[in-house]
Design a protein around this motif. Structure first.
Motif, PDB file in Angstrom:
ATOM      1  N   PRO A 150       0.812  -1.230   0.000  1.00 48.03           N
ATOM      2  CA  PRO A 150       0.000   0.000   0.000  1.00 48.03           C
ATOM      3  C   PRO A 150       0.840   1.272   0.000  1.00 48.03           C
ATOM      4  O   PRO A 150       0.506   2.256  -0.654  1.00 48.03           O
ATOM      5  CB  PRO A 150      -0.817  -0.106   1.298  1.00 48.03           C
ATOM      6  N   GLN A 151       1.942   1.258   0.741  1.00 45.97           N
ATOM      7  CA  GLN A 151       2.781   2.459   0.807  1.00 45.97           C
ATOM      8  C   GLN A 151       3.348   2.803  -0.575  1.00 45.97           C
ATOM      9  O   GLN A 151       3.435   3.970  -0.940  1.00 45.97           O
ATOM     10  CB  GLN A 151       3.909   2.227   1.814  1.00 45.97           C
ATOM     11  N   THR A 152       3.693   1.780  -1.344  1.00 42.43           N
ATOM     12  CA  THR A 152       4.205   1.998  -2.698  1.00 42.43           C
ATOM     13  C   THR A 152       3.086   2.456  -3.620  1.00 42.43           C
ATOM     14  O   THR A 152       3.228   3.441  -4.355  1.00 42.43           O
ATOM     15  CB  THR A 152       4.821   0.686  -3.244  1.00 42.43           C
ATOM     16  N   VAL A 153       1.949   1.723  -3.607  1.00 43.41           N
ATOM     17  CA  VAL A 153       0.844   2.030  -4.527  1.00 43.41           C
ATOM     18  C   VAL A 153       0.319   3.443  -4.287  1.00 43.41           C
ATOM     19  O   VAL A 153       0.020   4.169  -5.242  1.00 43.41           O
ATOM     20  CB  VAL A 153      -0.295   0.987  -4.368  1.00 43.41           C
ATOM     21  N   PHE A 154       0.201   3.845  -3.028  1.00 42.29           N
ATOM     22  CA  PHE A 154      -0.338   5.176  -2.734  1.00 42.29           C
ATOM     23  C   PHE A 154       0.754   6.232  -2.563  1.00 42.29           C
ATOM     24  O   PHE A 154       0.466   7.372  -2.186  1.00 42.29           O
ATOM     25  CB  PHE A 154      -1.225   5.125  -1.484  1.00 42.29           C
ATOM     26  N   GLY A 155       1.995   5.868  -2.836  1.00 42.19           N
ATOM     27  CA  GLY A 155       3.093   6.835  -2.759  1.00 42.19           C
ATOM     28  C   GLY A 155       3.187   7.520  -1.408  1.00 42.19           C
ATOM     29  O   GLY A 155       3.427   8.732  -1.322  1.00 42.19           O
TER      30      GLY A 155
END
Ligand SMILES: [Zn+2]
Length: 202
Positions: free
Chosen positions: A47-52
């Motif tokens: 999630p941290q990657t997908v939502f930047g």
């Protein structure tokens, strides 16, 4: 183990100097994340990657298939419900997002049966989503069943969130919003749930 330690050393030498002030502020003032994300444990859907997002922005609970169980306060161990309780009642998050994804092994285990090595816990865990299988319309092609289930599992988790009385209250009071998303690993496209359909995020 070496790969993990090498990753940490990269974090320490490259990321920490730039982010140090942010971490120190988070340590001093405590966390105030605005969003709780419920996602699958799948290594490809972070999630941290997908939502930047950076440190302190997302409170994340990950489990097999990103499922929310129904509200059931009893003597058994409820890791996901414990995370919901802390995020909503203690941290006061403003939104809860359920993030489903393509090629979900948990959803596949529900549809096709869990691998024989994963029957102690994966199989009963996926029973949370059993209503999804029962509600599939008859005209769905076999090829589309997995995709359809990935979407419906997100909708089921959102519906189950509403069974938690303090989530229901917070939504009614306008303090909390819910949202559903689906991430396609192959294309990197995130789609947002709008009613019963997914629309790619522009
Ligand atoms: Zn998954």
């Amino acid at each position: 183990m070496d790969r993990l330690l090498a990753g940490y050393r990269r974090f320490r030498s490259e990321v920490w100097p730039k982010e140090r002030a942010r971490y120190e502020a988070l340590a001093t003032k405590g966390q105030r994340p605005e969003s709780l994300v419920i996602a699958c444990s799948d290594s490809r859907v972070d999630p941290q990657t997908v939502f930047g997002a950076g440190p302190g922005e997302l409170f994340v609970v990950r489990n097999v298939a990103g499922l929310v169980p129904p509200y059931r306060p009893d003597a058994t161990y409820h890791g996901t419900s414990a995370a919901l309780e802390y995020a909503v009642r203690v941290l006061g998050v403003a939104r809860i997002v359920v993030l489903g994804h393509a090629q979900c092994g948990g959803v596949r285990a529900m549809v096709e049966g869990a691998p024989s090595e994963a029957r102690d816990f994966v199989e009963p865990w996926m029973q949370i989503a059993a209503p999804v299988l029962r509600s599939l319309p008859e005209h769905v092609d076999a090829d589309d069943v997995l995709e359809r289930c990935e979407l419906e599992v997100v909708r089921l988790s959102l519906a189950n969130l509403g069974t938690f009385p303090w989530i229901d209250e917070a939504i009614a009071a306008g303090r909390l919003q819910l949202g559903g998303f689906h991430f396609d690993i192959q294309t990197g496209v995130l789609a947002q749930l709008q009613g019963a359909r997914l629309a790619p995020v522009a």
